[in-house]
Structures are given as structure tokens and as C-alpha cells.
Design an enzyme around this catalytic site. Structure first.
Site, PDB file in Angstrom:
ATOM      1  CE1 TYR A 137      40.814  -8.926  -2.176  1.00 34.83           C
ATOM      2  CE2 TYR A 137      39.352 -10.702  -2.823  1.00 34.83           C
ATOM      3  CZ  TYR A 137      39.959  -9.494  -3.098  1.00 34.83           C
ATOM      4  OH  TYR A 137      39.703  -8.853  -4.281  1.00 34.83           O
ATOM      5  CE  LYS A 212      48.128   4.855  -3.940  1.00 38.11           C
ATOM      6  NZ  LYS A 212      48.565   5.719  -5.027  1.00 38.11           N
ATOM      7  CG  ASP A 245      48.700   4.886  -8.272  1.00 41.62           C
ATOM      8  OD1 ASP A 245      49.702   4.220  -7.932  1.00 41.62           O
ATOM      9  OD2 ASP A 245      48.491   6.034  -7.854  1.00 41.62           O
ATOM     10  CG  ASP A 269      40.273  -9.848  -7.647  1.00 39.67           C
ATOM     11  OD1 ASP A 269      40.223 -10.551  -8.669  1.00 39.67           O
ATOM     12  OD2 ASP A 269      39.307  -9.675  -6.884  1.00 39.67           O
ATOM     13  CG  ASP A 273      39.809  -9.483 -13.819  1.00 36.19           C
ATOM     14  OD1 ASP A 273      40.347 -10.600 -13.636  1.00 36.19           O
ATOM     15  OD2 ASP A 273      38.582  -9.307 -13.743  1.00 36.19           O
TER      16      ASP A 273
END
Ligand code: ATP
Length: 377
Positions: A137, A212, A245, A269, A273
């Protein structure tokens, strides 16, 4: 009696309706726990922009910086091109005040169905600590139709200024895009410290880091290493590093197993959610942008112009933001009273009479706010 100055930016759409109810909850908590709030209201948002062409003047930043915290409704309206208000108001505030943590709690409530069956008496009570200034970002990138990419870049953050140039050629030449993610030791250190302090406050023994490193070794390998280094300050709390994941898989199957989840910006993010979906949905999602100076609390939902003015808006996310804000300024007893009132309001059965329309009840935005305020008193 203690008194706080709070900057209030109701904004657009349902923003003014839901923040009015959050203000009511704070006033009720103040009356019960002995503190006062002076609300300093700002008009910025779509209507102000359409009338004056101004998004957010620098002079307001100086004034807001003197406040104890900020409560924001929602910014955005179909009458304004997407991005103008988000960049001109929300991002400007986040960067100016270097709000390096995006805090997103997710809690399940009796009376609000959870899509994953939870054993009796088991509740989801987790919180995502999302790094808010780095990773993918940074806004550094480019796309080109041909001739490779020559990319001078510059980004300024509270911690540093980043400048550079990246030159890339593809053979054979093809349309391509590049976006750069960056992580730094001081950036990782401060958000790790925040997550571990929070775990300590919640009496937890573990912080889970979403990573990751196997597939993105430079960026997230560095993240793992630096988080481990920073976590050494907290020998009593374990750091568990999980691939994002696998984390999502386990969250979907057993969300109640998680407490504090520390995430780099992009994963945060997504994971927050997912947790919103597993708990109460948009109308219950509260969030805080936290920094060492002014912190800003805003519901996860947007301005929902489709229901503005109909009374159907659920104010509970904004009310829960108010509770987070009270925690931040040190009025934790007030925060707990608001949270307990929200939980009691949601538990109420009575054919859902006092529940918001969004959750299958019949109560208007104002009457949900009244019901919460009454329970706080
Ligand atoms: P943004 O990008 O600013 O988040 P958006 O249009 O993607 O905006 P929202 O404004 O949050 O998302 O609205 C999505 C839908 O969810 C709306 O159409 C609205 O019906 C519903 N919604 C959002 N917030 C609430 C709320 N507090 N109460 C009831 N319904 C809501």
C-alpha cells in the site's frame, strides 16, 4: 471531572445518522462514569466538497492534532468521483497523523447468527492488528503498454522518506505492470509492539502473524525475521507465524481459536473482512486507525447512500467505534459499558423488536441508539 476534546467528522450518507447515535452512547457513558466530552464538529465530505471545492484544509489538521481522538462516520458519495474524498480526507488524515495500526476487532454476539456453527458458550473474540502504512500500500508502481518500465518513485511516511528508481525490461517486450511492497525494521517493530501489548492486556499467551514467506521470501521472509526479533521483548507471549492461506482456512473452520492476529497491510485488509463476515457483518464492524498522535475511529462500512435518510442504518458499528475510542483515551470502564449495552441490545429476543433492520429487526437507527444509551445508563 475529566474532560476530552473529540474531533467529530460525521461525513456523508448514513455517516451523520450513525455518528449521532455514537455520540449519544459516549454521553451516556460519560454521565455514568464521570467524564465529559467537548465535540468539535467538522463539515468535510461530499456536500462540503461540492459546495466549496475543498476536500480538507491543512488548517484543520493543526486543530485536530490538539484533540484527544477523532470519531468519523463515513466519507463518499456518488456525486463525487471515487478516490477524491478517500485520498483528500481519509488517507490525508492517516498519513499526516502517522496512524500505523488499523485495528479491527471481530466479536460474535448472542442473537447474531454466525455462519460457522460454534459450540455452546464459545464466542469469537479476535482482533486484527493490521499494519497501516507499508507493504503493497505504498502507492509505488506503474503499468506500461510497451518498452519496459522506468519508474522513479517517492513515498513519504512518518518514519522515513523513500526515493528511488526502478528500471525493468521484458524480452520480448510486452504490456506489464509493477507494484512495489516495502517493509522496514522500524515499521515492523512498532506494529509488533502494539500487537504484543494488546495481547498482554487481553491476557493472551500468543500472537499469530499472517505471513507468506514461502512464496514471497524477500518481503515476508524479512517480515518473519523482524517480527521474531521484535517479539523477543515479550518472552511470556508466543509468536506463531502462519501462512495467510492456512490462516484463512483455519479461521473459516474454527474462528474462535484466534485472539490477536498481526498482519501486514494487504493480508490485514483481507483477513479482517473474512472475520467481519464470520461475525456480525458490516453493521457491526468497528475500526480504529491508531498512531502515537491523533487516532481516528471509523466504522468499516461506507456511507451507504442507498439507505441514507431511511432510518435503516445500523448504528452499532459506529457505537462500537466510540467504545474503542474510549479505550484509547483511557476511559475503559465507559468502553466496557458501551460494549455490554450493545451485546444486551443484540441478545434481546422479543421478535427482534430492538434489533436493527439490517439484522432482521424493526428498530430504526435512532431507536437502536436510544436502546443502547438506555442500557448504558
Ligand atoms: P465503501 O467503498 O465506502 O465502503 P460501499 O458502497 O462499498 O462503500 P457501503 O457503503 O458500506 O459499501 O455499503 C454497502 C451496502 O451495505 C449498502 O448498500 C448498505 O445497504 C449496506 N450497509 C452498509 N453499512 C450499513 C449499516 N451501517 N447499516 C445497514 N446497512 C449497511
Amino acid at each position: 471531572m475529566k474532560s476530552y476534546d473529540i474531533a467529530l467528522l460525521p461525513g456523508d450518507g448514513i455517516g451523520p445518522e450513525v455518528t449521532a447515535e455514537a455520540v449519544k452512547a459516549v454521553e451516556a457513558a460519560g454521565a455514568r462514569h464521570g467524564f465529559k466530552v467537548r465535540w468539535i464538529e467538522y463539515p468535510f465530505g461530499a456536500a462540503h466538497y461540492n459546495r466549496t471545492g475543498e476536500t480538507f484544509p491543512d488548517s484543520a489538521l493543526g486543530e485536530m492534532g490538539l484533540c484527544d481522538a477523532m470519531l468519523l462516520g463515513a466519507v463518499g458519495d456518488p456525486s463525487v468521483k471515487p478516490g477524491i474524498l478517500e485520498r483528500g480526507i481519509l488517507l490525508k488524515l492517516r498519513f499526516h497523523f502517522d496512524q500505523y495500526v488499523n485495528l479491527r476487532p471481530a466479536r460474535s454476539y448472542a442473537g447474531v447468527p454466525c455462519p460457522v456453527p460454534l459450540p455452546d458458550g464459545v464466542r469469537i473474540d479476535s482482533v486484527v492488528v493490521r499494519e497501516n502504512t507499508e507493504d503493497f500500500y505504498m502507492g509505488i508502481g506503474a503499468a506500461a503498454q510497451k518498452d519496459g518500465l522506468d519508474l522513479p518513485f517517492e513515498a513519504e511516511r512518518g518514519l522515513y522518506k523513500l526515493t528511488g528508481r526502478l528500471s525493468v525490461n521484458f524480452t520480448p517486450d510486452c504490456a506489464a505492470a509493477l507494484q512495489i511492497g516495502a517493509l522496514t525494521r522500524p515499521g515492523i517493530e512498532r506494529v509488533t509492539r502494539y500487537a504484543f501489548e494488546l495481547a498482554k492486556k487481553r491476557g493472551e499467551k500468543e500472537v499469530v502473524l499472517a505471513s507468506k514467506a514461502n512464496a514471497v521470501p524477500f518481503l515476508y521472509g524479512f517480515l518473519d525475521e523482524e517480527t521474531r526479533r521484535a517479539a523477543k521483548e515479550y518472552p511470556d507471549i508466543a509468536l506463531k507465524i502462519q501462512n495467510v492461506d492456512a490462516l484463512c482456512y483455519h479461521l473459516a473452520r474454527n474462528p474462535a481459536a484466534y485472539g490477536v492476529i498481526l498482519c501486514p497491510n494487504l493480508f490485514g485488509d483481507i483477513v479482517s473482512d473474512l472475520l467481519s463476515g464470520l461475525t456480525g457483518g458490516l453493521g457491526l464492524g468497528a475500526g480504529g486507525n491508531i498512531g502515537d498522535r491523533l487516532s481516528m475511529f471509523e466504522p468499516v462500512h461506507g456511507s451507504a447512500p442507498d439507505i441514507a435518510g431511511t432510518g435503516k442504518a445500523n448504528p452499532l458499528a459506529a457505537i462500537l467505534c466510540a467504545a474503542m475510542m474510549l479505550d484509547r483515551i483511557g476511559e475503559s470502564a465507559g468502553a466496557r459499558s458501551i460494549e455490554a449495552a450493545v451485546a444486551s441490545c443484540l441478545e434481546e429476543d422479543g421478535a427482534g423488536g430492538e434489533k436493527p433492520v439490517e439484522l432482521g429487526g424493526r428498530a430504526s437507527c435512532r431507536s437502536v441508539g436510544d436502546s443502547v444509551a438506555r442500557r448504558i445508563e
